[in-house]
Each structure stands twice: as C-alpha cells, then as structure tokens.
Write an enzyme that holds these catalytic residues in place. Structure first.
Site, mmCIF file in Angstrom:
data_model
loop_
_atom_site.group_PDB
_atom_site.id
_atom_site.type_symbol
_atom_site.label_atom_id
_atom_site.label_comp_id
_atom_site.label_asym_id
_atom_site.label_seq_id
_atom_site.Cartn_x
_atom_site.Cartn_y
_atom_site.Cartn_z
ATOM 1 N N ASP A 193 -93.659 -29.229 1.621
ATOM 2 C CA ASP A 193 -94.411 -28.896 2.844
ATOM 3 C C ASP A 193 -94.097 -29.968 3.895
ATOM 4 O OD1 ASP A 193 -96.374 -27.933 4.688
ATOM 5 O OD2 ASP A 193 -97.527 -27.095 3.041
ATOM 6 N N HIS A 240 -91.055 -29.536 5.602
ATOM 7 C CA HIS A 240 -91.384 -28.758 6.800
ATOM 8 C C HIS A 240 -91.437 -29.626 8.053
ATOM 9 C CE1 HIS A 240 -93.308 -25.300 4.216
ATOM 10 N NE2 HIS A 240 -92.064 -25.590 3.871
#
Ligand SMILES: *[C@@H]1O[C@H](CO)[C@@H](O)[C@H](O)[C@H]1NC(C)=O
Ligand SMILES: *[C@@H]1O[C@H](CO)[C@@H](O)[C@H](O)[C@H]1NC(C)=O
Ligand SMILES: *[C@@H]1O[C@H](CO)[C@@H](O)[C@H](O)[C@H]1NC(C)=O
Ligand SMILES: *[C@@H]1O[C@H](CO)[C@@H](O)[C@H](O)[C@H]1NC(C)=O
Ligand SMILES: *[C@@H]1O[C@H](CO)[C@@H](O)[C@H](O)[C@H]1NC(C)=O
Ligand SMILES: *[C@@H]1O[C@H](CO)[C@@H](O)[C@H](O)[C@H]1NC(C)=O
Length: 406
Positions: free
Chosen positions: A225, A248
C-alpha cells in the site's frame, strides 16, 4: 625523563583513560536491561512476552540517564501483542533492537486476536528504537483471511510521543501498517527497511496522523500500500531520500471522510524514487469534507515505470455513492518540481479538483515524464488554478493562471 619513568607514565595514563571511559559508558549509556536476563528465551518458540514486559518495567521504572532495553542479536523472540507503556522515569529510553522479534505463527495463536496493534509504545518521551534487528509481523495468515483493514493489527504503533527516533531496523510482513505514528511531536525516522509483498493489503509503510515536526529520510519501503501516508492533523513533515516501490507512493490523505474537518500543511518531499509504484505523489480528499491540505511540495522525484506519478483527487467518493457537492477539503500551494523518468500509463498526470473549491496555486515545473516507448503522456486537469513554465502544461492543465509573481 628516563625510559622507565616514561613507560610507567604512559601505562598509568592508559589505565586512567580506560577507567574514565568505563565510567563514561556507565554514566552516558546508562543501564542495559537485557530481555535474556528476564526469562526471555529467544528460541523463536517460547512466548517471550512476559520477559519483555518485566524488562520494560525495569527500563521504564529506573531513573538516571539513558535506559536501554536490549534485545540481543542472533536470537528470535516470540512476542504476543504488547503495550510498552510510559511515561517512564527517565527522559530518554533506548530500545536496542539487534535480534529478531516475531509475531505468533498465525492469527489463531494471538493471545488477543482482535488487537489493533502488535507492538505499541505509548506516552514514552525520548524513545529511540535503534539497531540492526527485525520485526516480523507474519501477516500472511491475516491477509489470507480477507479480513477488513480494521480487523488486522499494525506492527509497530507509536503514540503520544515526543522526541522519537527510529533508525536501522527492518519490518517485514506486517498484517496491516508497518509503522504508525499518532499524536507525536518531533520524530526522526531514518535508515529503515519496510518489506511486504506488493499484493499484501493495507500494508502502509509509515502512517502519520495528528503529528508535527517529522523527518523521514534515507529508507527503503517496498510494500502493498502507501509507502508513506500523511493523515489529518499533521504538519511540518520533511521526507527525503526514500526509495519507494513496489507500493502506492507517498500520499496525503485520504482526508475529510464523512464530512470531517481535516488539516495537513507544510509537507516537503525531496529526492525520492518511485520504482514501479501505482502512484507517486498523491493527494486524496473526500467530497463533502472540510479543512485544508496546503503548502505541500514534491521536488527532485525519480520515476521508474510509475503508474500515476502526479495525482490529486479532490472528488474522492465512496464507490457508487454520489454526494451533493457542498464542500471539499481545500487544496492550495502544491508544488511539483523536477519530476523525471518513466510512466506506464498514458494518463500520467491527473489533477481532478472540485468545481466549487478548485485546487489553487498549483505549480508544476521541470516535469519530464515519458512513456516506456518514449512518447509523451497525457495530462488531465479539472478546476486547477496554477502556473507552469511549460506551455503544454499551461494549456492542458491550468485554465486560470494564479501566478503571484507577475
Ligand atoms: C509491569 O508493570 C505493570 C504496571 O505497573 C504491571 O501491571 C505489570 O504486572 C508488570 N508486569 C510484569 C511482568 O512485571
Ligand atoms: C529535511 O531533512 C533533510 C535530511 O535530514 C535535511 O537535510 C533538511 O535540512 C531537512 N529540511 C528541513 C526543512 O528540515
Ligand atoms: C511551507 O512549508 C515549509 C516546509 O515544508 C516551511 O519551511 C515554510 O515556512 C512553509 N510556508 C508557510 C507559508 O507556512
Ligand atoms: C527498481 O525495482 C527493480 C525491481 O524490484 C529493481 O531490480 C531495481 O534495481 C530498482 N531500481 C532502483 C533504481 O532502485
Ligand atoms: C481564477 O482564480 C481567481 C483567484 O483564485 C478566482 O477568483 C477566479 O474565479 C478564477 N477564475 C476562473 C475562470 O476560474
Ligand atoms: C502566467 O503568468 C506568468 C507570470 O506572469 C506568465 O509568465 C505566463 O506567461 C502566464 N501564462 C499564461 C498561459 O497566461
């Protein structure tokens, strides 16, 4: 001075010097509390939680200078969810993490399977977590159960701290976030490694919320993430020299969920690499929220096949749900300077702002992003006021020139 006398003097000097050094190390380094002296076995099988807790109680309860909780190298300690609670008597507590700490083998073996945190430090001022050791959250069994993020624990949670430092350690396979920092003031995070598979859910590298004066530098984050996420109530954040990816990217938000008032300001990200990340520099705010995200800059960013190198979404809404647009978290004074490298996505730059609020004073300069085939990617902008020295960007992004240095 004859030879013997001189020899004698040198020897005495040496002895005195060694003695002084010994005294200094006791006085300056303070006392060590080794978990092995408190019944911890470090064989990777025995539950070492009680030994850690007792050693912590002595570390935290002892007065004097720097107190050190020592977790020695070449050992693997099994730790159940544990809270290292302050305040402590000493104003400076060091956790020397040289060994390995592992979470219980699977979710079923957790003493408290609903715990939101694995290792938590709370109200400890002057905390340092340093060393060459590793914490392993063994998140696999949590990921496989497809649990919601709220049902998985953060590996290392630091809350209500001031003057916190973390250096050198590695975190692997956290069930959720690797590290979260909440309600802290003055934090330095450096030379750490955070690793989890690209596909692991919600394994943010470092989450910051309600915290100020944060320095994060020279670290490697490869996770499933956000590499770093900055949430509401945070300001004066300096991030530099981060090698991010997979992951991310570095994200502000999401801010303003459920109409909340959110504030983030003075964030400076410099000299970072996004290596095959989904996002690079991202700001995400919910429609209907309030507050602001302002004075944010991303400078000297290297992109390697990044999907969305620059992305602002001020219209973030829940899937399938349309909110009447009443307000939005205001986004202003955001700079993107010197982005260079490649993107895997034709729509590399997306700045989607709200019609009522607009994103204001956005500056993009020195943007040199190419597609893998050498082509120039597209720029998608909505309701952005700003400035660039690049004519294409001016035409495609900024309908309203808000440059103040006219
Ligand atoms: C550590 O201290 C806490 C708070 O005083 C106490 O509740 C706990 O029992 C102590 N733990 C051990 C293992 O001594
Ligand atoms: C940001 O961090 C870097 C590395 O520690 C440091 O050189 C720089 O001075 C910091 N900038 C600010 C504004 O604190
Ligand atoms: C913007 O943030 C930087 C640090 O990132 C800080 O040095 C500067 O003072 C801030 N500017 C304003 C107007 O607050
Ligand atoms: C980018 O990631 C790839 C794959 O993990 C790796 O081989 C490469 O060395 C990385 N590049 C840089 C500059 O870190
Ligand atoms: C341009 O920006 C100014 C100042 O932010 C604003 O008052 C004005 O409405 C904007 N005009 C357009 C056409 O968006
Ligand atoms: C925007 O303003 C700057 C500074 O005055 C000027 O140099 C630039 O040409 C303007 N760009 C457009 C597209 O109006």
């Amino acid at each position: 001075m004859d030879f013997h006398h001189r020899h004698f003097t040198m020897e005495t000097t040496l002895r005195v010097w060694i003695w002084i050094n010994f005294l200094c190390s006791v006085l300056v380094n303070g006392q060590n509390y080794n978990v092995l002296n408190y019944g911890a076995k470090g064989d990777g099988q025995t539950d070492d939680s009680e030994g850690f807790e007792q050693a912590w109680n002595d570390t935290c309860g002892g007065d004097g200078d720097i107190k050190t909780l020592l977790i020695p190298s070449d050992k693997t300690f099994l730790l159940q969810p544990t809270v290292f609670q302050g305040p402590c008597k000493s104003s400076s507590i060091k956790v020397q993490l040289d060994g390995v700490i592992v979470a219980p083998i699977d979710k079923g073996a957790w003493s408290n399977p609903t715990s939101k945190m694995w290792i938590k430090f709370s109200y400890v001022s002057g905390l340092m977590i340093v060393g060459s050791g590793t914490i392993n959250g063994r998140g696999l069994t949590f990921w496989e159960l497809n649990l919601k993020a709220s049902q998985r624990p953060t590996a290392l949670h630091i809350s209500k701290c001031d003057n916190f430092r973390i250096n050198g350690i590695t975190s692997i396979d956290s069930a959720k976030n690797h590290i979260s920092i909440n309600k802290c003031n003055t934090v330095a995070i450096s030379n750490i490694n955070l690793f989890a598979p690209e596909t692991s859910p919600n394994t943010d590298g470092i989450d910051i919320s309600e915290s100020t004066n944060i320095n994060i530098f020279d670290s490697t984050i490869q996770t499933g993430d956000d590499c770093i996420a900055i949430n509401s109530g945070s300001s004066n954040i300096n991030i530099t020299g981060i090698n991010c990816g997979p992951g991310h990217g570095i994200s502000i938000g999401s801010l303003g969920a459920g109409g909340a008032e959110a504030t983030v300001s003075n964030v400076q990200v410099t000299h970072c690499t996004f290596n095959q990340t989904t996002n690079g520099a991202r700001i995400k705010t919910w429609l209907g929220g309030q507050g602001y995200a302002r004075n944010i800059s991303f400078t000297d960013i290297t992109l390697i096949n990044t999907k969305n190198p620059i992305i602002i979404d001020q219209q973030y809404i829940n899937k399938g749900r349309l909110v009447a647009e009443e307000s939005a978290v205001a986004i202003s004074n955001v700079k993107y300077i010197d982005f260079h490298g490649t993107t895997s996505n034709k729509n590399a730059i997306t700045i989607k702002c709200s019609e009522t609020t607009h994103c204001r004073d956005v500056v993009m300069d020195g943007i040199d992003i190419t597609m893998a085939d050498g082509g120039k990617p597209k720029v998608n902008c909505q309701y952005v006021d700003g400035e660039s020295s690049d004519n294409d960007l001016m035409r495609n992004c900024f309908k309203n020139n808000t440059s103040t240095n006219q």
